[in-house]
Design a protein around this motif. Structure first.
Motif, PDB file in Angstrom:
ATOM      1  N   LEU A 170       0.821  -1.226  -0.053  1.00  0.00           N
ATOM      2  CA  LEU A 170       0.022  -0.014   0.134  1.00  0.00           C
ATOM      3  C   LEU A 170       0.860   1.283  -0.064  1.00  0.00           C
ATOM      4  CD1 LEU A 170      -2.434  -1.206   2.790  1.00  0.00           C
ATOM      5  CD2 LEU A 170      -2.761  -1.139   0.189  1.00  0.00           C
ATOM      6  N   PRO A 171       0.421   2.360  -0.464  1.00  0.00           N
ATOM      7  CA  PRO A 171       1.034   3.613  -0.323  1.00  0.00           C
ATOM      8  C   PRO A 171       1.600   3.813   1.139  1.00  0.00           C
ATOM      9  CG  PRO A 171      -1.262   3.921  -1.409  1.00  0.00           C
ATOM     10  CD  PRO A 171      -1.079   2.670  -0.682  1.00  0.00           C
ATOM     11  N   PRO A 172       2.322   4.951   1.450  1.00  0.00           N
ATOM     12  CA  PRO A 172       2.985   5.391   2.576  1.00  0.00           C
ATOM     13  C   PRO A 172       1.642   5.386   3.804  1.00  0.00           C
ATOM     14  CG  PRO A 172       4.379   6.528   1.100  1.00  0.00           C
ATOM     15  CD  PRO A 172       3.078   6.019   0.278  1.00  0.00           C
ATOM     16  N   GLY A 173       1.753   5.133   4.814  1.00  0.00           N
ATOM     17  CA  GLY A 173       0.649   5.024   5.843  1.00  0.00           C
ATOM     18  C   GLY A 173       0.085   3.715   6.073  1.00  0.00           C
ATOM     19  N   ALA A 174      -0.652   3.393   6.953  1.00  0.00           N
ATOM     20  CA  ALA A 174      -1.439   2.314   7.141  1.00  0.00           C
ATOM     21  C   ALA A 174      -2.697   2.191   6.683  1.00  0.00           C
ATOM     22  CB  ALA A 174      -1.472   2.307   8.768  1.00  0.00           C
ATOM     23  N   ILE A 175      -3.426   1.049   6.729  1.00  0.00           N
ATOM     24  CA  ILE A 175      -4.605   0.872   6.109  1.00  0.00           C
ATOM     25  C   ILE A 175      -5.499   1.967   6.233  1.00  0.00           C
ATOM     26  CG2 ILE A 175      -5.741  -0.458   7.999  1.00  0.00           C
ATOM     27  CD1 ILE A 175      -5.796  -1.587   4.204  1.00  0.00           C
ATOM     28  N   GLU A 176      -5.543   2.605   7.460  1.00  0.00           N
ATOM     29  CA  GLU A 176      -6.589   3.725   7.663  1.00  0.00           C
ATOM     30  C   GLU A 176      -6.212   4.828   6.562  1.00  0.00           C
ATOM     31  OE1 GLU A 176      -6.180   1.056  11.121  1.00  0.00           O
ATOM     32  OE2 GLU A 176      -4.811   2.474  10.010  1.00  0.00           O
ATOM     33  N   ARG A 177      -5.000   5.065   6.468  1.00  0.00           N
ATOM     34  CA  ARG A 177      -4.672   6.184   5.613  1.00  0.00           C
ATOM     35  C   ARG A 177      -5.341   5.671   3.913  1.00  0.00           C
ATOM     36  NH1 ARG A 177      -3.785  11.570   6.095  1.00  0.00           N
ATOM     37  NH2 ARG A 177      -2.412  10.895   7.824  1.00  0.00           N
ATOM     38  N   ALA A 178      -4.944   4.393   3.627  1.00  0.00           N
ATOM     39  CA  ALA A 178      -5.431   3.900   2.340  1.00  0.00           C
ATOM     40  C   ALA A 178      -6.867   3.881   2.109  1.00  0.00           C
ATOM     41  CB  ALA A 178      -4.730   2.729   2.028  1.00  0.00           C
ATOM     42  N   MET A 179      -7.533   3.958   3.087  1.00  0.00           N
ATOM     43  CA  MET A 179      -8.981   4.095   2.972  1.00  0.00           C
ATOM     44  C   MET A 179      -9.277   5.327   2.438  1.00  0.00           C
ATOM     45  SD  MET A 179      -9.879   2.149   6.740  1.00  0.00           S
ATOM     46  CE  MET A 179     -11.701   2.765   6.497  1.00  0.00           C
ATOM     47  N   GLY A 180      -8.595   6.311   3.052  1.00  0.00           N
ATOM     48  CA  GLY A 180      -9.279   7.614   2.653  1.00  0.00           C
ATOM     49  C   GLY A 180      -8.462   8.483   1.594  1.00  0.00           C
ATOM     50  N   ASP A 181      -7.256   7.976   1.321  1.00  0.00           N
ATOM     51  CA  ASP A 181      -6.733   8.549  -0.049  1.00  0.00           C
ATOM     52  C   ASP A 181      -7.544   8.521  -1.311  1.00  0.00           C
ATOM     53  OD1 ASP A 181      -4.429   8.924   1.439  1.00  0.00           O
ATOM     54  OD2 ASP A 181      -3.293   7.548   0.431  1.00  0.00           O
ATOM     55  N   GLY A 182      -7.386   9.625  -2.016  1.00  0.00           N
ATOM     56  CA  GLY A 182      -8.284   9.901  -3.099  1.00  0.00           C
ATOM     57  C   GLY A 182      -9.510  10.321  -2.979  1.00  0.00           C
ATOM     58  N   LEU A 183     -10.006  10.426  -1.766  1.00  0.00           N
ATOM     59  CA  LEU A 183     -11.522  10.879  -1.669  1.00  0.00           C
ATOM     60  C   LEU A 183     -11.403  12.221  -0.878  1.00  0.00           C
ATOM     61  CD1 LEU A 183     -12.940   7.903   0.523  1.00  0.00           C
ATOM     62  CD2 LEU A 183     -13.357   8.411  -1.866  1.00  0.00           C
TER      63      LEU A 183
ATOM     64  N   VAL B 114       1.232   0.219  -4.972  1.00  0.00           N
ATOM     65  CA  VAL B 114      -0.041   0.843  -5.057  1.00  0.00           C
ATOM     66  C   VAL B 114       0.508   2.426  -4.923  1.00  0.00           C
ATOM     67  CG1 VAL B 114      -2.474   0.963  -4.304  1.00  0.00           C
ATOM     68  CG2 VAL B 114      -1.265  -1.104  -4.140  1.00  0.00           C
ATOM     69  N   PRO B 115       0.088   3.102  -6.037  1.00  0.00           N
ATOM     70  CA  PRO B 115       0.513   4.320  -5.968  1.00  0.00           C
ATOM     71  C   PRO B 115      -0.514   5.169  -5.052  1.00  0.00           C
ATOM     72  CG  PRO B 115      -0.463   3.966  -8.051  1.00  0.00           C
ATOM     73  CD  PRO B 115      -0.451   2.753  -7.378  1.00  0.00           C
ATOM     74  N   ALA B 116       0.119   6.286  -4.498  1.00  0.00           N
ATOM     75  CA  ALA B 116      -0.702   7.221  -3.536  1.00  0.00           C
ATOM     76  C   ALA B 116      -1.533   8.212  -4.390  1.00  0.00           C
ATOM     77  CB  ALA B 116       0.099   8.106  -2.849  1.00  0.00           C
ATOM     78  N   LEU B 117      -2.760   8.523  -4.082  1.00  0.00           N
ATOM     79  CA  LEU B 117      -3.863   9.146  -4.927  1.00  0.00           C
ATOM     80  C   LEU B 117      -3.920  10.687  -4.131  1.00  0.00           C
ATOM     81  CD1 LEU B 117      -6.274   6.837  -6.160  1.00  0.00           C
ATOM     82  CD2 LEU B 117      -4.410   7.251  -7.402  1.00  0.00           C
ATOM     83  N   SER B 118      -3.868  11.695  -4.883  1.00  0.00           N
ATOM     84  CA  SER B 118      -3.993  13.046  -4.302  1.00  0.00           C
ATOM     85  C   SER B 118      -5.637  13.157  -4.267  1.00  0.00           C
ATOM     86  CB  SER B 118      -3.563  14.104  -5.158  1.00  0.00           C
ATOM     87  OG  SER B 118      -4.135  13.985  -6.724  1.00  0.00           O
ATOM     88  N   ARG B 119      -5.896  14.356  -3.488  1.00  0.00           N
ATOM     89  CA  ARG B 119      -7.320  14.784  -3.312  1.00  0.00           C
ATOM     90  C   ARG B 119      -7.964  15.281  -4.579  1.00  0.00           C
ATOM     91  NH1 ARG B 119      -8.146  12.052   1.106  1.00  0.00           N
ATOM     92  NH2 ARG B 119      -6.732  12.642   2.966  1.00  0.00           N
TER      93      ARG B 119
END
Length: 641
Positions: free
Chosen positions: A534-547, A632-637
């Motif tokens: 996953l991108p940097p950060g735990a699963i909680e961060r991945a839940m919200g990335d891109g939203l 998995v790439p990080a997604l911006s808002r």
């Protein structure tokens, strides 16, 4: 008595199999991996009635690449690429079948597909061979096998050493050979003692059927329970216990039925109706030598026998306030439990080898585990094949033989006894995590239960046009529960899964770079077929990335229903999102937060989690040959969010 070795060559889907169990055996695995074939092979050797089911399809067909097909002749098996093995298409029965009917494809692979595999044919083996080694005989059976007994090695094989120790335990080998005579178009089978035979010269010391019937071997064949007709389980139990008393009971039934039917025939209402029929057009005057009246009309079963009556009887049970109901009306589980109880009662042969295929298919979970444990405790050795993880709970982990099928090639896997203390911690995951994946070809191991909860919820919320992970044979499991989880446990669980023949993936967080995280990642990659990170950060961060921040804040506000303050408190900042992630982790509210996200109008699944699931799906394919580490790439808002 117990089996120490099963050696199969060319039987059904098994080109070769060599199993050496230590004690009891639970056979499980993925579909088409050969569970039934293994139990059937054992029965062909040990059960004199099993050979009646022999068929031409019992002879294994090996895919072979012929000369002139782009490579030297070779058998398509362990040395064949998965793409080549999957390219072999089975055709209707024939000695050699040409299957080169595939459409032309781009051999360069530039269109994203693999180059076309060389043409292959299916070649039937000349003979199927199953050899079983037996030991731990009681005195009567040992005397029966005198003359074919051999010393037994610690490996479970019969010793070929002429100087073997006189104190070595004794064993006997029995073998089944099936061949096809093409000129006569007939199947020929023989069960023989290998110690006194020479198959190469066609010389066989045959095992008499009477000898095999003397062996303590029982095949469980559960059928319709509580049937009194001839040959049914309950009738056999009755005859075994007291055949004379059973016959007397059936005679009494016949007499009682005859008297009841006679009274029925003489009843005025019945006689009047019969006479009315016979009076039509003088029917009663014309169809007999003397005028026919109701006094000369009676009723009986179809052939007048008690057997015909017994064939029509069906069990009825009074289980609850519904009263006496037919067995079928109580549901399939009741019938299955009674059926298995009958079969087990018939199988009460001291020290017997018990064979059962598809055990527990119609049973509920507790009954499956209970009856499997009962069989294991009462048998000399039990061989159960099953699709049910509950059956495996009744066995030691080392007693489970897991069959798998990769690239069209079957293999078997079995855990060895673990002595390492750290590895014993991972062994706990057998019952809590891996057992549920018993029939799945692939497991994806996460760092903990929170990751499984998030990935599972997003996976099952996919729209109908997208297949879930289960459609790709993937089972999500956690590397531990509570304090025993974490990234450090993944390699141990992965190694355990690899021993059992799973394709093993990992889904991990991307922690800050350090010597420790690099070392952990290297260990995970060594233990897994592929790793999704996953991108940097735990699963909680991945839940919200891109939203959008507003979407996160709206979902955060619903968490007050669980007795906590709103983590974001309406603030549309990244600092508020960080606080939200901490609260979700501490309070274990991952699924509740996702539920709130999905409840929003025009809601879409968390994009980063969706990408992670897609990468898991990609890596689950056995033919996948891309990078082992899939980031998995990080997604911006979204802009303006």
């Amino acid at each position: 008595m117990r089996v120490t070795r099963v050696l199969i060559d060319g039987f059904r889907g098994w080109g070769h199999l060599d199993v050496r169990p230590g004690s009891h055996v639970l056979v499980a695995g993925v579909p088409r991996a050969g569970r039934t074939d293994l139990i059937t092979a054992l029965a062909r050797v040990l059960d004199p009635d099993a050979a009646r089911g022999a068929a031409l399809s019992d002879l294994h067909q090996r895919p072979v690449i012929p000369d002139g097909a782009g490579s030297a002749p070779a058998e398509a098996g362990d040395d064949m690429t998965e793409g080549q093995a999957e390219a072999v298409v089975e055709a209707p029965a024939a000695h050699i079948v040409d299957t080169d009917d595939a459409a032309e494809a781009d051999a360069s692979g530039d269109n994203g597909t693999a180059p076309q595999a060389p043409s292959a044919v299916l070649q039937r083996v000349e003979a199927a061979q199953v050899e079983v080694t037996l030991t731990d005989f009681d005195p009567d059976v040992q005397q029966l096998l005198d003359g074919v007994l051999e010393p037994l090695e610690d490996s479970g094989c019969a010793s070929e050493d002429p100087d073997a120790s006189a104190d070595a335990p004794l064993c006997a080998r029995l073998a089944y050979r099936l061949s096809y005579d093409e000129e006569a178009e007939t199947l020929e089978s023989v069960v023989y003692f290998p110690a006194r035979s020479n198959p190469a010269l066609g010389q066989y010391s045959r095992v008499p059927a009477a000898t095999r019937r003397m062996l303590p071997v029982v095949t469980l064949d559960a059928g319709q329970p509580l049937q009194l007709r001839a040959g049914a389980g309950l009738r056999r139990i009755l005859d075994d216990r007291d055949a004379k008393a059973g016959a007397a009971a059936f005679d009494a039934l016949a007499q009682a039925v005859a008297e009841a039917v006679s009274a029925l025939s003489a009843d005025p209402a019945v006689a009047e109706a019969v006479n009315a029929v016979l009076a039509v057009g003088g029917t009663g005057e014309r169809i007999g030598d003397a005028p026919l009246t109701a006094e000369r009309v009676g009723f009986r079963t179809e052939d007048g026998s008690v057997a015909a009556l017994l064939r029509t009887l069906r069990a009825a049970l009074h289980l609850d306030a519904g009263g006496m109901l037919g067995l079928a009306q109580h549901g399939s589980t009741v019938s299955a439990v009674l059926s298995m109880a009958e079969a087990m009662l018939l199988a009460t042969v001291p020290g017997a080898v018990v064979l059962a295929d598809d055990f527990g298919d119609q049973l509920d979970a507790p009954a499956t585990e209970h009856l499997a444990a009962l069989l294991r405790a009462r048998s000399g050795q039990v061989w159960l094949s099953t699709r049910r993880p509950e059956a495996a709970r009744a066995f030691e982990p080392t007693e489970v033989i897991r069959l798998v099928r990769h690239g069209g090639v079957r293999s078997h896997h079995q855990l060895t006894r673990i002595m390492d203390r750290k590895a014993l911690v991972a062994m706990r995951q057998w019952h809590t995590q891996l057992l549920a994946a018993l029939t799945a070809p692939t497991v994806a191991i996460t760092e903990g239960p929170h990751d499984v909860a998030v990935l599972s919820m997003v996976d099952r919320r996919k729209p109908p046009s997208f297949l879930p992970l289960s459609a790709h044979g993937v089972r999500l499991v956690a590397s531990g529960t509570g304090g025993e989880g974490g990234i450090g446990q993944i390699p141990r669980v992965a190694n355990l899964a690899r021993q059992l023949g799973f394709r093993v993936l990992a889904v991990i967080d991307r922690d800050k770079d350090s010597d420790q995280t690099s070392d952990e990642l290297a260990k995970i990659q060594d233990a897994c077929d592929a790793v999704v990170r996953l991108p940097p950060g735990a699963i909680e961060r991945a839940m919200g990335d891109g939203l959008s921040l507003q979407s996160l804040a709206d979902a955060s506000a619903t968490l007050t229903e669980y007795g906590i303050p709103d983590p974001m408190a309406g603030q549309l900042t990244e600092a508020a999102v960080t606080n939200l992630c901490k609260v979700l982790h501490k309070q274990s509210l991952h699924e509740q937060f996702l539920e709130a996200l999905y409840a929003e109008p025009n809601a879409s699944p968390p994009p980063v989690i969706s990408v992670a699931l897609a990468k898991v799906q990609l890596a689950a394919d056995p033919s996948y040959s891309g990078p082992q580490l899939l980031d998995v790439p990080a997604l911006s808002r979204p802009v303006g969010a």
